[in-house]
Design an enzyme around this catalytic site. Structure first.
Site, PDB file in Angstrom:
ATOM      1  N   ASP A   8      -1.670  26.949  31.516  1.00  0.00           N
ATOM      2  CA  ASP A   8      -1.598  27.729  32.656  1.00  0.00           C
ATOM      3  C   ASP A   8      -0.122  28.293  32.653  1.00  0.00           C
ATOM      4  O   ASP A   8       0.755  27.885  31.854  1.00  0.00           O
ATOM      5  CB  ASP A   8      -1.974  26.925  34.036  1.00  0.00           C
ATOM      6  CG  ASP A   8      -0.836  25.959  34.614  1.00  0.00           C
ATOM      7  OD1 ASP A   8      -0.107  25.535  33.623  1.00  0.00           O
ATOM      8  OD2 ASP A   8      -0.961  25.114  35.602  1.00  0.00           O
ATOM      9  N   CYS A  65      -0.062  22.257  31.483  1.00  0.00           N
ATOM     10  CA  CYS A  65       0.285  22.596  32.539  1.00  0.00           C
ATOM     11  C   CYS A  65       1.664  22.148  33.160  1.00  0.00           C
ATOM     12  O   CYS A  65       2.398  21.597  32.543  1.00  0.00           O
ATOM     13  CB  CYS A  65      -1.021  22.370  33.828  1.00  0.00           C
ATOM     14  SG  CYS A  65      -1.117  20.565  34.581  1.00  0.00           S
ATOM     15  N   THR A  67       2.460  19.440  35.074  1.00  0.00           N
ATOM     16  CA  THR A  67       2.912  18.057  34.884  1.00  0.00           C
ATOM     17  C   THR A  67       1.791  17.481  33.876  1.00  0.00           C
ATOM     18  O   THR A  67       1.992  16.200  33.210  1.00  0.00           O
ATOM     19  CB  THR A  67       2.392  17.150  36.081  1.00  0.00           C
ATOM     20  OG1 THR A  67       0.988  17.569  36.398  1.00  0.00           O
ATOM     21  CG2 THR A  67       3.236  17.612  37.278  1.00  0.00           C
ATOM     22  N   HIS A  98      -5.890   4.485  18.609  1.00  0.00           N
ATOM     23  CA  HIS A  98      -6.869   3.302  19.293  1.00  0.00           C
ATOM     24  C   HIS A  98      -8.099   4.177  20.057  1.00  0.00           C
ATOM     25  O   HIS A  98      -9.077   3.516  20.333  1.00  0.00           O
ATOM     26  CB  HIS A  98      -6.002   2.495  20.199  1.00  0.00           C
ATOM     27  CG  HIS A  98      -5.226   1.536  19.497  1.00  0.00           C
ATOM     28  ND1 HIS A  98      -4.582   0.450  20.140  1.00  0.00           N
ATOM     29  CD2 HIS A  98      -4.942   1.405  18.143  1.00  0.00           C
ATOM     30  CE1 HIS A  98      -4.120  -0.045  19.356  1.00  0.00           C
ATOM     31  NE2 HIS A  98      -4.127   0.428  18.165  1.00  0.00           N
ATOM     32  N   HIS A 133     -11.859  -0.572  17.761  1.00  0.00           N
ATOM     33  CA  HIS A 133     -11.386   0.447  18.596  1.00  0.00           C
ATOM     34  C   HIS A 133     -12.630   1.473  18.457  1.00  0.00           C
ATOM     35  O   HIS A 133     -13.159   2.066  19.498  1.00  0.00           O
ATOM     36  CB  HIS A 133     -10.244   1.323  18.122  1.00  0.00           C
ATOM     37  CG  HIS A 133      -9.050   0.514  17.973  1.00  0.00           C
ATOM     38  ND1 HIS A 133      -8.521   0.006  19.136  1.00  0.00           N
ATOM     39  CD2 HIS A 133      -8.288   0.136  16.858  1.00  0.00           C
ATOM     40  CE1 HIS A 133      -7.318  -0.757  18.756  1.00  0.00           C
ATOM     41  NE2 HIS A 133      -7.531  -0.430  17.301  1.00  0.00           N
TER      42      HIS A 133
END
Length: 148
Positions: A8, A65, A67, A98, A133
């Protein structure tokens, strides 16, 4: 390797830096936007990159974005996506080794360019370890099947 990238407006500048970095490393990059600093909605870009990953247009995705939180949540709503929000190199490496994360999310307003490049490099240079995993990833897929 072909990587899809999208952001964004809050991640636009970092997206441009990381795109340039990957191209310099010889990585094929498809840019899904945004194309400037005009305010846009992060779910649109999380979704389009996630769909490109699921449809195998690209091998992995990177979304950004302000954060990294919102765009990672949006990407993870697409069935088959495991998008990890990464703010350090160890988490980026572990997200692939993992968790077999097929996407990572970064915060354009919380990461410096150099650290973001290191995180991206750690992610792209890692491979899924399988073994115990894989069993866990399969359990995640089973949850997804029953919930979506």
């Amino acid at each position: 390797m072909k990587i899809g990238i999208g952001s964004d407006h809050g991640g636009y500048e970092l997206k441009e830096e990381l795109k340039k970095y990957m191209l310099e490393k010889g990585i094929d990059v498809i840019d899904y936007g945004t194309n400037d600093l005009t305010s846009v909605d992060y779910p649109d870009y999380g979704k389009i990159v996630a769909e490109a990953v699921v449809n195998k247009e690209v091998e992995r995705g990177v979304v950004i974005c302000g954060t990294g939180i919102g765009i990672s949540i949006a990407a993870n709503k697409v069935k088959g996506i495991r998008c990890a929000l990464c703010s350090d190199t160890y988490s980026a490496r572990m997200s692939m080794e993992h968790n077999n994360a097929n996407m990572i999310a970064l915060g354009g307003r919380v990461l410096g360019v150099d650290l973001a490049k290191e995180i991206l490099s750690a992610y792209l240079n890692s491979t899924f370890q399988g073994g115990r995993h894989l069993r866990r990833i399969e359990k995640i897929s089973e949850i997804e099947k029953t919930m979506l």
